[in-house]
Scaffold this active site. Sequence first.
Site, PDB file in Angstrom:
ATOM      1  N   THR A  23       0.854  -1.189   0.000  1.00 56.02           N
ATOM      2  CA  THR A  23       0.000   0.000   0.000  1.00 56.02           C
ATOM      3  C   THR A  23       0.890   1.240   0.000  1.00 56.02           C
ATOM      4  OG1 THR A  23      -2.046   0.940   0.882  1.00 56.02           O
ATOM      5  CG2 THR A  23      -0.382   0.359   2.489  1.00 56.02           C
ATOM      6  N   CYS A  29      -3.539   7.705   7.451  1.00 55.22           N
ATOM      7  CA  CYS A  29      -4.146   6.365   7.424  1.00 55.22           C
ATOM      8  C   CYS A  29      -3.241   5.368   8.158  1.00 55.22           C
ATOM      9  CB  CYS A  29      -4.334   5.881   5.992  1.00 55.22           C
ATOM     10  SG  CYS A  29      -5.451   6.896   5.004  1.00 55.22           S
ATOM     11  N   HIS A  46      -6.083  -0.950   4.701  1.00 55.23           N
ATOM     12  CA  HIS A  46      -5.603   0.441   4.659  1.00 55.23           C
ATOM     13  C   HIS A  46      -6.741   1.327   5.212  1.00 55.23           C
ATOM     14  CE1 HIS A  46      -3.439   3.768   2.139  1.00 55.23           C
ATOM     15  NE2 HIS A  46      -4.243   4.347   3.007  1.00 55.23           N
TER      16      HIS A  46
END
Lengths: 162, 292
Positions: A23, A29, A46
């Site tokens: 990711t 995040c 995520h």
Amino acid sequence: MGQVILGVGDYGASNNPTDDVKTFALGSCVSVILLDPKTKTVGMAHVALPDSSINKAKAAEKPGYFADTAIPALLAEMTKYGCHKKGKGMVVKLCGGANVMDTNDTFQIGKRNALAIKKILWAHGMGAIAEDLGENFSRTVTISVGAGQVTLSSPGRPNWQL
Amino acid sequence: MKTISHDELKKIVKSSPMLSVSASRLLQLTSDPDHDLMDVVNLVKTDANLTARVLKLVNSAAFGLINEITSIDRAISYLGERFIVSIALGDCVGKVFEKKLVGYEAAAGDLWKHDLRTAIAAREVVVQGEMEISPDLAFTAGLLHDIGKALISDYLKDSAPEAIELITSHDSVDYLDAEEKLIGFDHTQAGFELAKAWQLPEKLAEVIRYHHSPAEASEAFRPLVYAVHLGDNIAMMGGFGTGSDSMRYRLDANYTDYITLTPNTLASIMLTVDSEFDKLEQSVASTGEDKG
């Protein structure tokens, strides 16, 4: 070698030892990483925001987006690979959740994400054995499924392991 | 590392792409609080190329209209002026926005994505933060705020690790300070020079100059500068920075003098940015085959 690329609010898993689960640019995040030594499966979500109550429709469409819906969704996904439905025996790692400098309470989304995720993990009887959370830089995460190795990178810095 | 003199910066600005006449007039017009949509329509009509692009966009798959729109008036009122400004800027100075930011270790296209996210976020800050300024103006200002990075990136070359070291060792308070230590200018000062060369309206030039230090902007423009300041931070938090400098700036918490935000409003803004971005990026890109 395949790559399982997860965008914001995505979750996914792989047990193919030649795969990477990846990711990009976490910002505030948080990436929740579940490693199952028994089935050699790697799962990741995520997570963008702490609480799905602000938008139930979005949570139904993309459960990985919110901490409270992401973890049950990821655990359910991993049962497809023969993993324990409550995550028994899994190794948990967390990273991301950065904040901008001099942030005030309102803008501490990174911190709120990390706290919400930990709370939900505890409710599942799970806890992280390694974490790289907070501070003020963006992280990209790559997990090699075969070695179960978690590598973090950020522009302008040498890569490091978690 | 070699610093850039003020004269050198002026030369760099001179060699940069310039705004087209219609883009320049569009920015002037839309910065005026008294304009209306008909003024935008009349301006777009004077530019055949821009008219064609707007019609192509509104009828592209991204909008999924059943009946084709053939009148420019209807196309503009359907899209709203933020789409028109995005197309006009992308057409003439797309090369600036698409530039690979070597000095920040960012890929080609990262700056444009960051600018779009900042634009959408600044607009949402105005709408959801209950501000009394034009949401579309905040969008335009967000698009333009980081143009200085395209100018200085090549001169920063491979200095990203050095800039980060300056910040982690507390020799620099943030990335702006690191830029200035490394090359003698930061990206807001460079962007301000370009803004002058482009003859941008003063309020847009001030956004470019003060988006990391909104308290220093003129009082009249401060609400707009704060909206873009927050939009920029929201874009970075969402994972869309421009490389090595992402999140390495200071939030000015005095935005609360102008903007009302709860944690829930902020979360809602971040959600909107994610969904709007996909729509806007697709549609603007779908007409941008000659974008540099």
